[in-house]
Design a protein around this motif. Structure first.
Motif, PDB file in Angstrom:
ATOM      1  N   THR A  35      -4.086  11.453 -21.598  1.00 51.58           N
ATOM      2  CA  THR A  35      -3.021  10.627 -21.021  1.00 51.58           C
ATOM      3  C   THR A  35      -3.141  10.633 -19.509  1.00 51.58           C
ATOM      4  OG1 THR A  35      -1.537  11.132 -22.860  1.00 51.58           O
ATOM      5  CG2 THR A  35      -0.535  10.296 -20.835  1.00 51.58           C
ATOM      6  N   MET A  36      -3.150   9.426 -18.908  1.00 53.42           N
ATOM      7  CA  MET A  36      -3.299   9.292 -17.463  1.00 53.42           C
ATOM      8  C   MET A  36      -1.972   9.138 -16.743  1.00 53.42           C
ATOM      9  SD  MET A  36      -6.500   9.580 -17.496  1.00 53.42           S
ATOM     10  CE  MET A  36      -6.834   9.370 -15.750  1.00 53.42           C
ATOM     11  N   GLY A  37      -0.918   8.766 -17.471  1.00 53.93           N
ATOM     12  CA  GLY A  37       0.391   8.600 -16.838  1.00 53.93           C
ATOM     13  C   GLY A  37       1.163   7.456 -17.467  1.00 53.93           C
ATOM     14  N   LYS A  38       2.285   7.102 -16.840  1.00 47.14           N
ATOM     15  CA  LYS A  38       3.127   6.016 -17.330  1.00 47.14           C
ATOM     16  C   LYS A  38       3.321   4.979 -16.244  1.00 47.14           C
ATOM     17  CE  LYS A  38       5.815   8.245 -20.957  1.00 47.14           C
ATOM     18  NZ  LYS A  38       6.066   7.303 -22.011  1.00 47.14           N
ATOM     19  N   VAL A  39       3.349   3.733 -16.657  1.00 45.74           N
ATOM     20  CA  VAL A  39       3.585   2.616 -15.738  1.00 45.74           C
ATOM     21  C   VAL A  39       4.571   1.670 -16.393  1.00 45.74           C
ATOM     22  CG1 VAL A  39       2.565   0.612 -14.612  1.00 45.74           C
ATOM     23  CG2 VAL A  39       1.317   2.757 -14.644  1.00 45.74           C
ATOM     24  N   GLY A  41       7.106   1.970 -18.217  1.00 48.59           N
ATOM     25  CA  GLY A  41       7.434   2.238 -19.608  1.00 48.59           C
ATOM     26  C   GLY A  41       6.243   2.268 -20.546  1.00 48.59           C
ATOM     27  N   TRP A  42       5.049   1.963 -20.048  1.00 45.18           N
ATOM     28  CA  TRP A  42       3.833   1.978 -20.860  1.00 45.18           C
ATOM     29  C   TRP A  42       3.049   3.253 -20.586  1.00 45.18           C
ATOM     30  CZ3 TRP A  42       1.791  -2.098 -24.032  1.00 45.18           C
ATOM     31  CH2 TRP A  42       2.612  -3.216 -24.112  1.00 45.18           C
ATOM     32  N   SER A  43       2.547   3.882 -21.634  1.00 41.61           N
ATOM     33  CA  SER A  43       1.680   5.044 -21.483  1.00 41.61           C
ATOM     34  C   SER A  43       0.236   4.562 -21.330  1.00 41.61           C
ATOM     35  CB  SER A  43       1.788   5.953 -22.712  1.00 41.61           C
ATOM     36  OG  SER A  43       3.087   6.486 -22.819  1.00 41.61           O
ATOM     37  N   ILE A  44      -0.445   5.075 -20.318  1.00 41.18           N
ATOM     38  CA  ILE A  44      -1.838   4.719 -20.065  1.00 41.18           C
ATOM     39  C   ILE A  44      -2.705   5.915 -20.432  1.00 41.18           C
ATOM     40  CG2 ILE A  44      -3.473   3.809 -18.383  1.00 41.18           C
ATOM     41  CD1 ILE A  44      -1.027   2.028 -18.830  1.00 41.18           C
ATOM     42  N   ILE A 160      -1.447  -3.698 -17.588  1.00 42.36           N
ATOM     43  CA  ILE A 160      -2.793  -4.265 -17.530  1.00 42.36           C
ATOM     44  C   ILE A 160      -3.489  -3.834 -16.244  1.00 42.36           C
ATOM     45  CG2 ILE A 160      -4.008  -6.437 -17.075  1.00 42.36           C
ATOM     46  CD1 ILE A 160      -3.734  -6.110 -19.960  1.00 42.36           C
ATOM     47  N   GLY A 161      -2.764  -3.895 -15.123  1.00 45.04           N
ATOM     48  CA  GLY A 161      -3.341  -3.478 -13.845  1.00 45.04           C
ATOM     49  C   GLY A 161      -3.763  -2.017 -13.866  1.00 45.04           C
ATOM     50  N   ALA A 162      -2.908  -1.161 -14.461  1.00 44.60           N
ATOM     51  CA  ALA A 162      -3.240   0.266 -14.560  1.00 44.60           C
ATOM     52  C   ALA A 162      -4.436   0.491 -15.466  1.00 44.60           C
ATOM     53  CB  ALA A 162      -2.032   1.045 -15.075  1.00 44.60           C
TER      54      ALA A 162
END
Length: 402
Positions: A35-39, A41-44, A160-162
């Motif tokens: 897991t790289m983080g959240k953006v 409300g989306w988990s990346i 999408i950007g993340a």
């Protein structure tokens, strides 16, 4: 109406040589190994089984939307899962219709079943299709004329950007050793080279048709082409570069183009806009316009040559104009913070930390190379964003490097 041709599910096709449980062929694509983080409300995260990055968001009805990139095939996938979808059969092909405010998409999805998890997935998609879905703002999923999900997709554009940043970090990690903390990438940026070609953005700075861009956009180019929206591209000639300040000026065959005024007094907090040609293989070829603010009067390490901005930029924006609400250029888009590198250290993804070279630095560079810039004045009153975008389209160009 936009109709997508039946999707080729090559990444999920069942091989006759496969000996394990059949349901396992598709499910690993939706696993998150890191897991790289959240953006928004989306988990990346990163999935090793697909060699790429994915984003996931779960809604109140327990539907989870998954979208991601297949790093090996340069393709994308889209999936929906919900533990309540008991009737879905693993590996069965389902025809789904997706309705948005932008249109109607139809395609084939493959059924998933793994324990209590049930879902549908389509792979082998063009990345642009997934970007279109993400930007739709809301979606209804219909199966056999029955709505099975209605989702807002709030924050999906940020996700999408993340994901793009995440995927780029994976590519960089394969090509070189891990980067130091806080590394910036000159990819606010020019697009990665594909088949020997990369691209960026530039804008007119003289009545003689000179174009200003970043040095890293044209570095190492054997040929440089410049295209103005609606006109054929022309071959450009490199006039001068400033490696230290990452600037370059080109001579083109465009006569008497529209040239924007340069503003030498940007203010922290003021609204600023970027116009450019990011991700030309994914996004609109006519150019993209984004909105943000000047967040600091200096860049990394208090670099006073730079402005820090929240205006979203992507690979391909490098060299484009940063414009204030009076229609004047206050900077040259140059770079963005490597979000994935910072996330590895801080366990959080920084959002919209981007940088532009101040117009004072650009003006000194042009003056030192004998480029006469018009003394035009900026508008006396603020312009609405649509008017700024309309003007920017007239003086911003797509720069292609071969």
């Amino acid at each position: 109406m936009r109709v997508v041709r039946p999707l080729v599910l090559g990444a999920l096709a069942i091989s006759s040589a496969f000996c394990g449980p059949r349901e396992a062929t598709a499910w690993p694509m939706l696993s998150v190994d890191k897991t790289m983080g959240k953006v928004s409300g989306w988990s990346i995260g990163v999935s090793r089984s697909m060699g790429g990055c994915l984003a996931a968001a779960t809604y109140q009805d327990e539907t989870t939307v998954w979208m991601g990139f297949d790093g090996e095939k340069d393709e994308a996938f889209l999936a929906f899962t919900n533990p309540k979808w008991r009737s879905i059969e693993a590996e069965r092909i389902y025809q789904l219709v997706m309705l948005t405010g932008r249109g109607r998409w139809k395609g084939q999805f493959l059924g998933l079943a793994h324990g209590d998890h049930k879902g549908l997935i389509a792979s082998g998609l063009k990345k642009g299709f997934v970007v279109d879905i993400a930007r739709a703002g809301g979606i209804e999923v219909v199966f056999e004329q029955k709505r099975i999900a209605k989702l807002s997709l709030s924050g999906s554009s940020d996700a999408i950007g993340a994901m793009i940043d995440c995927q780029k970090a994976i590519v960089e990690a394969k090509a070189e050793s891990p980067s130091p903390k806080g590394k910036t990438i000159p990819d606010g940026g020019s697009t990665p080279r594909r088949n020997g070609t990369s691209s960026g953005t530039g804008f007119f700075v003289s009545d003689a048709g000179h174009v200003l861009t970043n040095n890293h956009v044209i570095s190492g180019c054997a040929e440089i082409d410049v295209a103005k929206f609606g006109l054929p591209s022309l071959r450009a000639r490199l006039v001068a570069t400033d490696v230290q300040n990452d600037l370059a000026v080109l001579s083109t065959g465009f006569d008497h183009p529209m040239v924007p005024a340069l503003s030498l007094k940007p203010r922290v907090g003021e609204s600023v806009y970027a116009y450019g040609f990011p991700l030309p293989d994914l996004l609109a070829a006519s150019g993209n316009f984004t909105v943000g603010n000047i967040t600091a009067a200096a860049g990394l390490g208090d670099d006073t040559r730079m402005l820090q901005i929240s205006t979203p930029v992507q690979p391909g924006n490098s060299g484009g104009p940063l414009i204030d609400q009076y229609g004047a250029v206050v900077g040259v888009i140059a770079s963005k913070l490597n979000a994935m590198t910072v996330a590895k250290v801080n366990n959080d993804i920084p959002q919209n930390v981007n940088f532009a070279i101040k117009s004072t630095i650009a003006l000194n560079f042009l003056d030192s190379n004998g480029i006469v810039t018009p003394t035009g004045t900026k508008n006396a009153t603020p312009m609405d964003p649509a008017s700024v975008a309309e003007q920017a389209k007239m003086y911003t160009v797509h720069v292609t490097c071969r």
